[in-house]
Scaffold this motif. Structure first.
Motif, PDB file in Angstrom:
ATOM      1  N   GLY A  23      34.029  36.462  40.451  1.00  0.00           N
ATOM      2  CA  GLY A  23      34.802  35.226  40.995  1.00  0.00           C
ATOM      3  C   GLY A  23      35.352  34.974  40.142  1.00  0.00           C
ATOM      4  N   LYS A  74      35.792  28.996  37.975  1.00  0.00           N
ATOM      5  CA  LYS A  74      35.543  28.312  38.449  1.00  0.00           C
ATOM      6  C   LYS A  74      33.854  27.004  38.079  1.00  0.00           C
ATOM      7  N   THR A 132      35.084  27.329  49.252  1.00  0.00           N
ATOM      8  CA  THR A 132      36.220  28.090  48.522  1.00  0.00           C
ATOM      9  C   THR A 132      36.244  29.262  47.370  1.00  0.00           C
ATOM     10  N   PRO A 133      35.966  30.682  47.695  1.00  0.00           N
ATOM     11  CA  PRO A 133      35.823  31.247  46.516  1.00  0.00           C
ATOM     12  C   PRO A 133      37.713  31.183  45.561  1.00  0.00           C
ATOM     13  N   GLU A 177      40.242  33.221  44.861  1.00  0.00           N
ATOM     14  CA  GLU A 177      41.594  34.151  44.765  1.00  0.00           C
ATOM     15  C   GLU A 177      42.936  34.081  44.706  1.00  0.00           C
TER      16      GLU A 177
END
Length: 870
Positions: free
Chosen positions: A266, A271, A298-299, A301
């Motif tokens: 991720g 992050k 919220t990831p 992406e």
């Protein structure tokens, strides 16, 4: 979304402009002590040193993306559309309102929460970093956004320098980890805030910051990582992008296989930094708790949208695009050195508007693709089509049978890829060129016309061996012999016009034999023809038939010049070049000059028109009502084939040949037909599209003096031997024919006359038939010579020349021509009567007067000399 926090009062300015000066003493004893302890400088000395540092940094233009445009018809109008972009740094500068407030706040939260409170340097941060340094840590940044902006500007200025050595030195100076560099940076930051507003500095920072790889600026980063504009960034997107700025290599989002910061975990490293920024945004009340919670969940992406760069993105215009880049590398108008020119180009943020017509380009590419494969086994097949506008030199088409790729390993990608431009010269990305073959014959034709010859002159075109010592070039001679063949085994006599239409080798060798090879070369040079590989054109006898290697662009330029009444214009690819501020940059312009005399150009075009209407290029003729000129060319063994020609609006050159190798194209079958005739199938649809788009007029009619045969005086060869008569006539430019023996009183073998007669006029290059005596009327050598009687033959109605010859053969030696008072309706130059009359028997030394019907003009006046009729 909350508004950005602005400072109250002038507290920030006071703390920076006054506080930093006061802090200089503290820096001397805390932050700078390790640096100055060895010199024994006191705090007061340090304050003076700081105040003496440069305080002004000129904010220049940032390196920006340069875009190349070409013409295309969109919704019925001509528009400029982008075909390629170039950049050293993928950056698109944007304005304040084009950046999401979230991105601005994420930058402040992550890099400089007190940005709107200080005056360029944060004293609290400086003290914190100084204490850290004294305690033994590495030199800490404590850099505000303004300081980072200063550093990035210094780096940008370094990368924009002309040479690699200058760039490396300036970059090292701008990025070195040292106290003196930090002090300089602080001083410049304070000076910067005196000149620019906080919003201007923040926007400048967002436009200049590195976001990993070659991605610079918030707009390019938004498009690259998320496929959106900077104005549309969400809270989590903005935070993840601004996280990258802290450590561009560590936190970038375009390496999904990275075990520490990739798709599998991720993008964990990014992050952590993103979530830190989100927390700071919440802490500074830039976002609400709800916005924070949603963003945190919220990831990450990314939606990577690679920013294509270079000519590989230009599709079928790739080779033209590369030509444009080479124009910029080569032309001194863009800078002193090739390195400087290219550096300016990829950093300058220019809009480069070119001459290319993409509608025609598509037609040309389709014609090539339908007729010539991109690769073949055992044949390195090559095809190119290039169109140049007459009167402007604008390149409208540049297509070939390869896919452009200049990555350096095009061959490894497949045989359909290449970086070599078949249309251009070597120095512009091209090959060494291709032998011009018979398309080069036009320059012999031009030299022929310039020398006073005509299209009506007759030549011996038969295949034969040429003595090369009879050719000259600038008073230099050649040695040896060469046997010249004709493609269709033509023989006998043809006019220059006929020989041009059917491209008869023997005729052009005969023409070249009467010319100086340097004059032929000059005709080519006058129309801007030159070898593709550089240097001067050769001027050997074999070059008459086109052994010089040239590019299709060069030949299209020359034929456009012929079609434009001899006014030739050097090819150009750039119409306009606009700087980021909207002003025009200087560009090279086409040089137009009167390459060849207008009347010569018109006559040459007349001959070339016959090539496409009734000669070797009829298969290329669009038959659409527009007149064209053309010349075909096929090298020995058909290794290279051409059709080059023009309308009055456009020159077009099409090559189908081989980049390497010597296969005979006449023995190769393609899906569309024989390889040697593919040039016709390509030239025809391209020129038809040109005619539809640009139109074209009829070519002018040449002056009559270029059409008729030139009359010259026939040498009087009576009394010579047959060999002497042949040599004399050939030296005068006539073809010789043996008419055989005739009854005569002269010794056997002696020339008694010719047809046309000596002293009369006849077209240069025409045949003169010579008659010799059979000795049948010769008296005994010992007897006394006597005058004999003879009957006057009836020559009424004959051409004057033939009548004179018949009277000579009858033995009469004194013949005079006069105009007849009453032509009696006879055709011009025909005999109306003789005096003495026909059938009269009279001594052979009697003067015979031949009366000839003359030509008259509208006023009834005779306009021909009877001797010319003779």
């Amino acid at each position: 979304m909350s508004a950005l926090k602005r400072p109250s009062g002038r507290l920030g300015a006071v703390l920076s402009f006054v506080g930093i000066s006061a802090l200089a003493g503290l820096l001397a004893t805390v932050a700078v002590t390790p640096a100055i302890a060895l010199t024994g400088l006191a705090a007061n000395n340090t304050i003076g040193m700081f105040e003496n540092l440069p305080s002004y940094l000129k904010i220049g233009n940032l390196p920006e993306r340069t875009t190349i445009y070409a013409h295309r018809t969109v919704d019925g109008t001509d528009q400029n559309v982008p075909i390629a972009s170039f950049y050293a740094e993928n950056r698109v500068n944007v304005g304040w309102d084009q950046v999401s407030e979230y991105a601005k706040e994420a930058a402040l939260a992550g890099e400089d929460p007190r940005f709107y409170e200080h005056g360029g340097v944060d004293p609290i941060g400086v003290i914190r970093a100084a204490v850290s340094n004294v305690l033994g840590s590495d030199v800490q940044g404590a850099s505000t956004i303004t300081q980072q902006y200063v550093k990035n500007m210094l780096v940008a200025q370094a990368t924009g320098l002309a040479t690699e050595a200058e760039r490396d030195a300036a970059y090292e100076e701008a990025t070195k980890v040292s106290v003196d560099r930090k002090l300089k940076e602080m001083r410049l930051a304070i000076g910067l805030e005196k000149v620019y507003s906080k919003d201007e500095i923040l926007l400048g920072y967002l436009n200049i910051a590195l976001f990993g790889g070659r991605v610079y600026g918030i707009q390019a980063a938004s498009q690259y990582y998320y496929g959106v504009n900077a104005s549309d960034l969400t809270v989590p997107q903005a935070a993840s992008l601004l996280a990258i700025v802290n450590n561009p290599e560590k936190f970038r989002l375009d390496k999904p296989d990275n075990p520490e910061n990739g798709a599998a975990n991720g993008y964990a490293a990014n992050k952590v930094r993103r979530d830190y920024i989100l927390a700071k945004m919440l802490e500074e009340q830039m976002i609400t708790q709800e916005e924070y919670d949603v963003a945190l969940a919220t990831p990450i992406e990314p939606n990577i949208q690679p920013a294509a760069s270079g000519c590989t993105m230009a599709g079928n215009a790739g080779f033209f695009c590369d030509y444009v880049v080479n124009v910029i590398r080569n032309d001194p108008v863009f800078g002193e050195t090739a390195e400087e020119r290219y550096s300016n180009f990829i950093r300058g943020g220019f809009d480069v508007y070119t001459t290319l017509d993409l509608d025609l380009q598509d037609t040309a590419q389709a014609a090539i693709d339908e007729n010539v494969p991109k690769s073949m086994e055992d044949v390195d097949i090559a095809s190119a089509a290039t169109a140049v506008e007459a009167g402007t030199g604008k390149i409208k088409v540049m297509a070939q049978n390869k896919d452009f790729n200049d990555s350096g390993n095009a061959a490894e990608l497949g045989p359909n890829f290449s970086a070599i431009n078949y249309s251009s010269d070597t120095s512009y990305g091209g090959s060494q060129g291709f032998q011009a073959a018979s398309t080069y014959k036009v320059f012999t034709l031009i030299a022929w016309l310039r020398a006073g010859h005509t299209l009506g002159e007759m030549l011996n075109v038969s295949e034969r061996e040429y003595d090369l010592s009879t050719f000259k070039a600038c008073d230099n001679s050649f040695g040896g012999t060469e046997y010249i063949e004709n493609d269709q085994n033509e023989s006998g006599r043809r006019s220059v016009l006929q020989s041009t239409a059917h491209s008869i080798n023997g005729a052009f060798m005969s023409m070249g034999q009467q010319l100086d090879q340097c004059d032929i070369r000059k005709a080519a040079e006058d129309l801007m023809v030159h070898p593709a590989g550089g240097g001067k054109l050769n001027n050997f006898p074999s070059d008459i038939l086109g052994t010089n290697s040239v590019s299709p662009l060069t030949m299209a330029t020359a034929y456009a010049g012929i079609a434009n009444d001899g006014m030739v214009c050097s090819p150009i690819a750039i119409e306009r070049m606009v700087k980021p501020d909207g002003t025009d940059a200087q560009i090279p312009v086409s040089e137009c000059r009167q390459g060849i005399e207008p009347e010569v150009a018109v006559a040459a075009a007349h001959a070339l028109k016959s090539v496409i209407t009734e000669g070797s290029a009829t298969a290329s003729n669009p038959y659409n009502g527009t007149e064209h000129i053309a010349k075909t060319g096929t090298t020995n063994s058909a290794t290279q084939t051409w059709t080059t020609g023009a309308s009055t609006k456009m020159g077009l050159s099409v090559l189908v040949g081989q980049a390497t190798g010597d296969a005979n194209l006449r023995r190769i079958s393609l899906d569309s037909g024989n390889a040697a005739t593919a040039r016709h199938r390509i030239w025809k649809p391209i020129m038809a599209a040109v005619d539809e788009r640009y139109g074209g007029e009829d070519f002018p009619t040449p002056e009559s003096r270029f059409l008729r045969g030139v009359n010259v005086t026939v040498p009087d060869v009576a009394g010579m031997s047959l060999e002497e008569a042949q040599s004399t006539l050939e030296d005068a430019g006539f073809e010789f024919a043996d008419g055989g023996p005739q009854s005569s009183s002269l010794p056997a073998g002696t020339v008694i006359g010719s047809d046309p007669a000596g002293g009369s006029g006849a077209p240069r290059g025409s045949t003169v038939t010579v008659f010799t005596s059979d000795g049948s009327q010769q008296e005994d050598e010992e007897s006394e010579e006597e005058v004999t009687d003879a009957r006057v033959p009836d020559v009424v109605g004959q051409r004057a020349i033939a009548a004179g010859n018949q009277l000579q053969r009858a033995g009469f030696t004194e013949i005079e021509f006069q105009w007849a008072d009453d032509p009696g309706g006879r055709q011009a130059c025909t005999v109306t009567a003789t005096d003495p009359g026909a059938g009269t028997t009279t001594p052979t030394d009697t003067p015979i007067t031949v009366f000839v019907a003359g030509a008259v003009n509208a006023n009834g006046q005779q306009v021909l000399d009877p001797q010319m009729c003779a």
